[in-house]
Design a protein around this motif. Sequence first.
Motif, mmCIF file in Angstrom:
data_model
loop_
_atom_site.group_PDB
_atom_site.id
_atom_site.type_symbol
_atom_site.label_atom_id
_atom_site.label_comp_id
_atom_site.label_asym_id
_atom_site.label_seq_id
_atom_site.Cartn_x
_atom_site.Cartn_y
_atom_site.Cartn_z
ATOM 1 N N ASN A 1 59.400 -3.017 71.043
ATOM 2 C CA ASN A 1 58.125 -3.327 70.390
ATOM 3 C C ASN A 1 57.759 -2.254 69.369
ATOM 4 O OD1 ASN A 1 58.073 -4.671 73.162
ATOM 5 N ND2 ASN A 1 56.284 -5.602 72.231
ATOM 6 N N PHE A 2 58.063 -1.001 69.696
ATOM 7 C CA PHE A 2 57.737 0.097 68.784
ATOM 8 C C PHE A 2 58.598 0.042 67.526
ATOM 9 C CE2 PHE A 2 56.463 2.350 72.832
ATOM 10 C CZ PHE A 2 55.099 2.288 72.583
ATOM 11 N N THR A 3 59.894 -0.250 67.679
ATOM 12 C CA THR A 3 60.756 -0.294 66.501
ATOM 13 C C THR A 3 60.355 -1.443 65.586
ATOM 14 O OG1 THR A 3 62.442 -1.602 67.669
ATOM 15 C CG2 THR A 3 62.664 0.785 67.742
ATOM 16 N N ALA A 4 60.067 -2.597 66.165
ATOM 17 C CA ALA A 4 59.612 -3.729 65.357
ATOM 18 C C ALA A 4 58.284 -3.418 64.681
ATOM 19 C CB ALA A 4 59.491 -4.979 66.217
ATOM 20 N N GLY A 5 57.430 -2.673 65.396
ATOM 21 C CA GLY A 5 56.112 -2.355 64.878
ATOM 22 C C GLY A 5 56.133 -1.496 63.630
ATOM 23 N N VAL A 6 57.221 -0.745 63.406
ATOM 24 C CA VAL A 6 57.323 0.057 62.180
ATOM 25 C C VAL A 6 58.201 -0.631 61.143
ATOM 26 C CG1 VAL A 6 56.878 2.234 63.359
ATOM 27 C CG2 VAL A 6 59.254 1.455 63.097
ATOM 28 N N GLY A 7 58.482 -1.920 61.353
ATOM 29 C CA GLY A 7 59.186 -2.700 60.348
ATOM 30 C C GLY A 7 60.689 -2.673 60.430
ATOM 31 N N CYS A 8 61.237 -2.192 61.549
ATOM 32 C CA CYS A 8 62.684 -2.155 61.709
ATOM 33 C C CYS A 8 63.148 -3.443 62.387
ATOM 34 C CB CYS A 8 63.101 -0.952 62.550
ATOM 35 S SG CYS A 8 64.875 -0.802 62.828
ATOM 36 N N PRO A 9 64.022 -4.238 61.753
ATOM 37 C CA PRO A 9 64.548 -5.434 62.426
ATOM 38 C C PRO A 9 65.116 -5.062 63.787
ATOM 39 C CG PRO A 9 65.199 -5.405 60.124
ATOM 40 C CD PRO A 9 64.577 -4.070 60.395
ATOM 41 N N THR A 10 64.769 -5.833 64.810
ATOM 42 C CA THR A 10 65.050 -5.430 66.191
ATOM 43 C C THR A 10 65.588 -6.602 66.994
ATOM 44 O OG1 THR A 10 63.315 -3.733 66.149
ATOM 45 C CG2 THR A 10 64.018 -4.533 68.314
ATOM 46 N N LEU A 11 66.681 -6.330 67.724
ATOM 47 C CA LEU A 11 67.229 -7.314 68.656
ATOM 48 C C LEU A 11 67.279 -6.669 70.034
ATOM 49 C CD1 LEU A 11 68.382 -10.169 68.904
ATOM 50 C CD2 LEU A 11 70.654 -9.210 68.469
ATOM 51 N N ASP A 12 66.670 -7.331 71.009
ATOM 52 C CA ASP A 12 66.476 -6.753 72.342
ATOM 53 C C ASP A 12 67.265 -7.570 73.375
ATOM 54 O OD1 ASP A 12 65.407 -5.332 74.505
ATOM 55 O OD2 ASP A 12 63.359 -5.422 73.737
#
Length: 365
Positions: A318-329
């Motif tokens: 959630n934190f990585t996505a929150g700073v605009g980094c495309p994220t796959l979990d």
Amino acid sequence: MTDSTTSPQLAAMLADLEELVTCESFSSDLEAVARSAKVVAAMGARHLGSGPEFLVIDGVTHLRWSFGTPKVLLLGHHDTVWPMGSLATHPWSVVDGVARGPGVFDMKAGLVQTFHALAGLGSLDGVTLLVTGDEEVGSITSSRLIQDTARGLAAAFVMEASADGGALKTVRKGTSLYTVNVHGKAAHAGLEPEKGANAGIELAHQILAIAGLGAGATTVTPTVLSGGSTLNTVPAFASVGVDVRVAEVAEQERVDAAMHALRPVVPGTRLDVVGGPNRPPLEASMSASLFGLAQELAAGLGLPALTSASVGGASDGNFTAGVGCPTLDGLGAVGGGAHADHEHVLVSELPSRTALLRALLEAVR
């Protein structure tokens, strides 16, 4: 505990997994987390050829490896929810292709997959690996570290355990946490209750108002309750904890404004609302392109078709996505029972998930 059909690769992964699981790392025991960090660091050094930075923040030990110019982040944690001594009741085992033990699924198997995927790359250039020590208690000391590390990168792959059936987690709700404190006035409940201001009654009003803030996918749940001192005293203090889960930032902002706008109903009482957003939501738009890539790569590897899941639980993704980094979990272990007595990992899935991660890293660097 392996059989004659276990491949050398899988045997090595299970040996690493046993080493991590048998080093207990309860989040609230900072000495245990520090010991675990040393074990994780040594394992990483064996596979990656170099040791990590030890980042100790407010007593919590985090680890970070960086190779060349950062482009992609691998993210995981080594702390668990299991209290010290849990190995006595939930011992490490591998029986009939199922590995068990405290934290095996959430998420020590994910760390093993990470190290083995990286070890198989021709070059580690562009890779950053961050392993935190307080994810299970809200990432209080590591949230800023995660955000600063992820900002501006092309992708973040979160090695948390998969959803049911091995599904990747493409949507995670954001979380907000609050404590609502009610201050009243004590009085003798038999002699002169009218001279008090009942914090318990006020809390009842607030609980109903708070529960009414939920709508659609947004859940607002009063949780831990406390109040009062003795049976014959009008309560002078009461409180409630509140758990909020949202799918969109706008909803997180709406609920936050409403929580801080709460006003007392019972004369003579006052409210103190503490807390706010903890993790922003991981919205589908932040994972869509990476999930599509993962589907293509899985097909090329001859793996079963990948599925995706939207989950209510939050992670450091959630934190990585929150700073605009495309994220796959959810790229970690396949199994189930996170935080529960039946926590387990399907051993046969470890190599294929490792291969998928390696392919993703090769594609995005």
